[in-house]
Design an enzyme around this catalytic site. Structure first.
Site, short mmCIF file in Angstrom:
data_model
loop_
_atom_site.label_atom_id
_atom_site.label_comp_id
_atom_site.label_asym_id
_atom_site.label_seq_id
_atom_site.Cartn_x
_atom_site.Cartn_y
_atom_site.Cartn_z
NE ARG A 114 2.23 -7.99 10.79
CZ ARG A 114 2.41 -6.99 9.93
NH1 ARG A 114 3.62 -6.60 9.63
NH2 ARG A 114 1.37 -6.37 9.39
CD GLU A 135 -2.79 1.15 2.45
OE1 GLU A 135 -3.59 2.11 2.61
OE2 GLU A 135 -2.70 0.21 3.26
CE LYS A 183 3.59 0.60 4.56
NZ LYS A 183 2.76 0.56 3.32
#
Length: 683
Positions: free
Chosen positions: A262, A35, A272
Site C-alpha cells: 500500500r 468494491e 473507506k
C-alpha cells in the site's frame, strides 16, 4: 514490452518471467476490482495506474470488475462514481464485469464442492466458530457439523439459497484443514445468508459469496493472467490457489495472485470506513469535499489526471508498506499546473491603495502575460486605475530593512504596471490601516522600455483595480489532519487529529478576465498559489478552491517544530547552570513556549521515546513535554516508555528532574500507584 527503456519493477519482472516461460502475449489480461461500497481514493488511483498502465505497456486488455458481493454496503451511486473516476484518470476498460455476473456459476461450483466432500454447511454461532478456529499458535478443532452427509449439506444449502433461514443461521464452509498454520485455511466461509436487496440482482439471491471465494474464481472466469493485490492479501494467496485447484482446467489460463505494498499518504486516511465516518459526522461536506483523499475530492480541489498519474509513477511499486508524504503529491500538481495554468491576479486579504498622482476617473488596459512557461499562451488585458487593492501583508508602515514590499518612502513595482512609492496611510479609530496612499512614476510602465521602467526596486506586488474587481468566494483548503499518520495511534481516535483550520473561507477580489471561468478551470493566482473553479460557482457568485500553494508551507512548519525540539534540548542545559531561580524560570518559560508551539503529535511522541535515557537534560525535557504540551497525554505514551521515564527520573541525580517527575506523577492517576512506595521513600 521493451525491457531496455527502463528498469523493471518487481511486478513487471513477474510478468516478464511468465512470458519467458511460455505465457503468450495474447493471454495477458489484467483487472481493477473495486468494491462499490464507497468512493475511490488516492490509494486506488495508484492501483488503477498500475493495472491500466500494465495494460498499455503490454497492449493487453484490462477489465473493470466490481466486487459486488455485499449488498448491505454497496450502491449504484458508488458504481457510477468509480466508472467516472477511472475514465477521468484517462483509462478505458476492455470489459465491464461484476462478481454478480458469476453468482450462478459460483453457486454451481459450490454444489460440486459439497458433492466432492470439500464443503459443508455449518450451523454454529459465530462466537462458537471463532472459539473452535483456534489461534495462530494453537490448532483449531473441527466443527460438530463438519461431517454432515452430502445429502444434508445439499438440502440445507439449497434452502439457504431459497431464503428459508434467517441471517446467521447457517454458513457454507470449505473443508480444508483446521490444523493449518495459515488461519485462513481453517475451513473458511464460502457463503453467508443475507436478506438484502442487491443493486443488480435485486432479491434473486439470499446467499452471497465471500470475497476469497468469489475473487479468484472471477479472475479465472475472465481469464485474468495476473491478479495484483495489496500486501494484506498475501496470506490469502494460499486460499486463492486452493480454490483454483478445485476447478482449474489445464487448457485455460490460471490466474496468478501477487502482492504489492500500500502507498499510504500522510495527513489523511484512505480507509473507506474512516472516510465514511468523516462524511457522516460532517467533518467534511461529502465524499467529494476537496479535503478528502478521494479521487473525486482531489478532482474538485483542482488536481489533474496527469498529476495523479505522475504521482503514481514517482512513488513506484514497493514490497513494503510505506507512508508517502503528501508534499510529493503536491509537488506533482504544482509541476503540472505550472506548465498549464494561466497566471492571473487576485487579492484575498485586501487593503485599499490610492495612487494620489494618478488622474481621477482615468483607466488603462495593460498587457499581462498569461503564462511565462508557455510561449503560445499569449497576453491578456488587465485594467489599471487610481484605486487598487493589494494584499494587506504587502504593506508595513514601519518596515525593517529586509522587508521587500511596500512601505513609506519605499518603492515597489506593481505587476505589469508602474513603480509606486508609499507616502502615508489612513487609519480608523482603532489604529487599523484602512487606506494606503502612494505615488507612481509615470515613466515606469512595465515593458515600455524607458529608463525608468528598467529601474530595479525591492519587490513586485500583485493587485486588482477596485472599480473592475470581481468579488468571489475563495475556499482556502489545508491538510485535513494535523498529524502525519492520524489513524496509526491505537490509543487515539483518528478524528482527534482533524485540523480545525483545514478550511477558511474569504472574499477575494479578482481581475475581470475571470468572469467567464467555468467549473474546474484552473489558474495561478500570482504569488498566492493555484486555484480551481468549484462546482458551486455561478455567474453571480464565483467560487474558487485553493488547490495548492506555490510553496510547501507545511515543510516550513515542520522544520520550525523540529527546530523547537532541537533548540529546547540545547537551551535546557542552561537550566542546570544558571545561578538564580529567576534565570531558571526564564529558561523554562522559553522551553515551555517551544513545546506549546508544536502541534505534530508524532513528533512529540518520537521526542519522548528518544529522550528517555539517563541524561538529566533529556529527562527534564521529556518531563517538560508532558507538563506543557496540550497535544499529548500520559495515556498517549507507550506504557513501557512512560514507566521507564518515571523510574529514571525518580532516581536522577538532579533534584530538578525529581521535582518535575513527582509533579507529573501526581497528575497521572494511572501511574501514581505504581510508584507510591518509591515516592514514600523520597525525602
Amino acid at each position: 514490452m521493451s525491457t531496455e527503456e527502463k528498469s523493471l519493477n518487481f511486478i513487471e519482472q513477474i510478468i516478464e518471467h511468465d512470458r519467458e516461460n511460455g505465457l503468450a502475449d495474447d493471454k495477458l489480461r489484467f483487472r481493477f476490482p473495486p468494491e462499490p461500497n464507497g468512493y475511490l481514493h488516492i490509494g486506488h488511483a495508484s492501483a488503477i495506474a498500475l493495472n491500466f498502465g500494465l495494460g498499455l505497456s503490454y497492449n493487453a486488455p484490462v477489465n473493470l470488475r466490481f466486487d459486488d458481493t455485499n449488498p448491505a454496503k454497496e450502491e449504484q451511486e458508488y458504481v457510477d462514481a468509480i466508472k467516472r473516476d477511472v475514465q477521468w484518470l484517462g483509462y478505458q476498460w476492455a470489459e465491464e464485469r461484476y462478481a454478480s455476473d458469476y453468482f450462478q456459476q459460483l453457486y454451481d461450483w459450490a454444489v460440486i464442492f459439497i458433492k466432492k466432500g470439500k464443503a459443508y454447511v455449518d450451523s454454529q454461532t459465530s462466537e462458537a466458530m471463532a472459539e473452535q478456529k483456534g489461534t495462530p499458535t494453537t490448532e483449531g478443532t473441527d466443527s460438530p457439523f463438519r461431517n454432515r452427509s452430502v445429502e444434508e449439506n445439499l438440502d440445507l444449502f439449497e434452502r439457504m439459497k431459497n431464503g428459508e433461514f434467517e441471517e446467521g443461521a447457517h454458513i457454507l464452509r470449505a473443508k480444508i484443514d483446521m490444523k493449518s498454520t495459515n488461519m485462513l485455511m481453517r475451513d473458511p466461509i464460502m457463503y453467508r445468508i443475507l436478506h438484502k436487496h442487491h443493486h443488480r440482482t435485486a432479491d434473486k439471491w439470499c446467499i452471497y459469496p465471500m470475497y476469497d471465494w468469489a475473487h479468484g474464481e472471477s479472475d479465472y472466469l475472465e481469464q485474468i493472467s495476473h491478479s495484483f493485490c495489496t500486501l494484506e492479501f498475501l496470506p490469502h494467496r494460499e486460499l486463492y490457489d486452493w480454490f483454483l485447484d478445485q476447478i482449474y482446467d489445464e487448457t485455460k489460463v490460471r490466474p496468478k495472485q501477487r502482492e504489492f505494498a500500500r502507498r499510504n499518504l500522510s495527513h489523511t486516511v484512505v480507509s473507506k470506513r474512516k472516510l465514511l465516518k468523516l462524511v457522516e459526522d460532517k467533518h467534511v461536506a461529502g465524499w467529494d469535499d476537496p479535503r478528502m483523499s478521494t479521487i473525486s475530492g482531489l478532482r474538485r480541489r483542482g488536481y489533474t489526471p496527469t498529476a495523479l498519474r505522475n504521482f503514481a509513477e514517482v512513488i513506484g511499486i514497493a514490497k513494503r508498506d510505506n507512508l508517502i508524504d503528501v508534499s510529493r503529491l503536491e509537488a506533482c500538481i504544482r509541476e503540472d499546473l505550472n506548465k498549464t495554468a494561466p497566471r492571473v491576479m487576485a487579492v484575498l486579504d485586501p487593503v485599499k491603495l490610492v495612487i494620489t498622482n494618478y488622474p481621477e476617473g482615468h483607466e488603462e488596459w495593460l498587457d499581462a502575460e498569461n503564462n511565462q512557461e508557455d510561449e503560445s499562451a499569449g497576453f491578456r488585458k488587465v485594467p489599471f486605475s487610481r484605486e487598487i487593492y493589494i494584499e494587506r501583508e504587502d504593506f508595513m508602515e514601519n518596515a525593517p530593512p529586509k522587508f521587500f514590499r511596500l512601505s513609506i518612502d519605499r518603492e515597489v513595482r506593481l505587476k505589469n504596471a508602474y513603480i509606486i512609492k508609499g507616502t502615508d496611510v489612513v487609519k480608523d479609530a482603532h489604529g487599523n490601516i484602512t487606506e494606503i496612499h502612494a505615488t507612481y512614476d509615470v515613466d515606469s510602465l512595465s515593458g515600455s522600455g524607458t529608463e525608468a521602467s528598467q529601474r530595479k526596486v525591492s519587490g513586485t506586488l500583485h493587485w486588482v483595480s477596485i472599480a473592475h474587481a470581481i468579488p468571489a468566494e475563495v475556499r482556502l483548503y489545508d491538510r485535513l489532519f494535523t498529524d502525519e499518520a492520524p489513524d496509526s495511534h491505537k490509543e487515539r481516535d483518528f478524528l482527534e487529529f482533524v485540523n480545525p483550520d483545514s478550511l477558511k473561507i474569504v472574499t477575494g477580489y479578482l481581475e475581470p478576465s475571470l468572469k467567464d471561468a467555468k467549473n474546474e478551470d484552473k489558474f495561478q493566482f500570482q504569488r498566492l498559489g493555484y486555484f480551481t473553479v468549484d462546482k458551486d460557482a455561478t455567474v453571480e457568485k464565483p467560487v474558487f478552491n485553493k488547490t495548492v500553494g506555490l510553496k510547501d508551507a507545511w515543510e516550513e512548519k515542520g522544520k520550525k517544530e523540529e527546530n523547537a525540539i532541537n533548540n529546547s534540548l540545547k537551551e535546557i542545559n542552561k537550566y542546570f547552570k544558571v545561578a538564580t531561580d529567576e534565570e531558571r524560570q526564564a529558561v523554562e518559560d522559553m522551553i515551555a513556549e517551544n513545546i506549546k508551539s508544536i502541534s505534530n503529535f508524532s513528533l512529540l511522541q518520537n521526542a519522548i521515546r528518544k529522550n528517555v535515557n539517563n541524561n538529566k537534560s533529556s529527562l527534564l525535557f521529556t518531563n517538560f513535554i508532558l507538563k506543557y504540551s496540550d497535544k499529548i497525554k500520559f495515556s498517549d505514551v507507550d506504557a513501557e516508555v512512560l514507566e521507564k521515564l518515571y523510574a529514571m527520573s525518580l532516581r536522577s541525580e538532579s533534584a530538578f528532574v525529581r521535582n518535575e517527575v513527582i509533579r507529573n506523577l501526581k497528575n497521572d492517576d494511572l501511574s501514581f500507584g505504581k510508584f507510591q512506595t518509591e515516592l514514600d521513600k523520597m525525602p
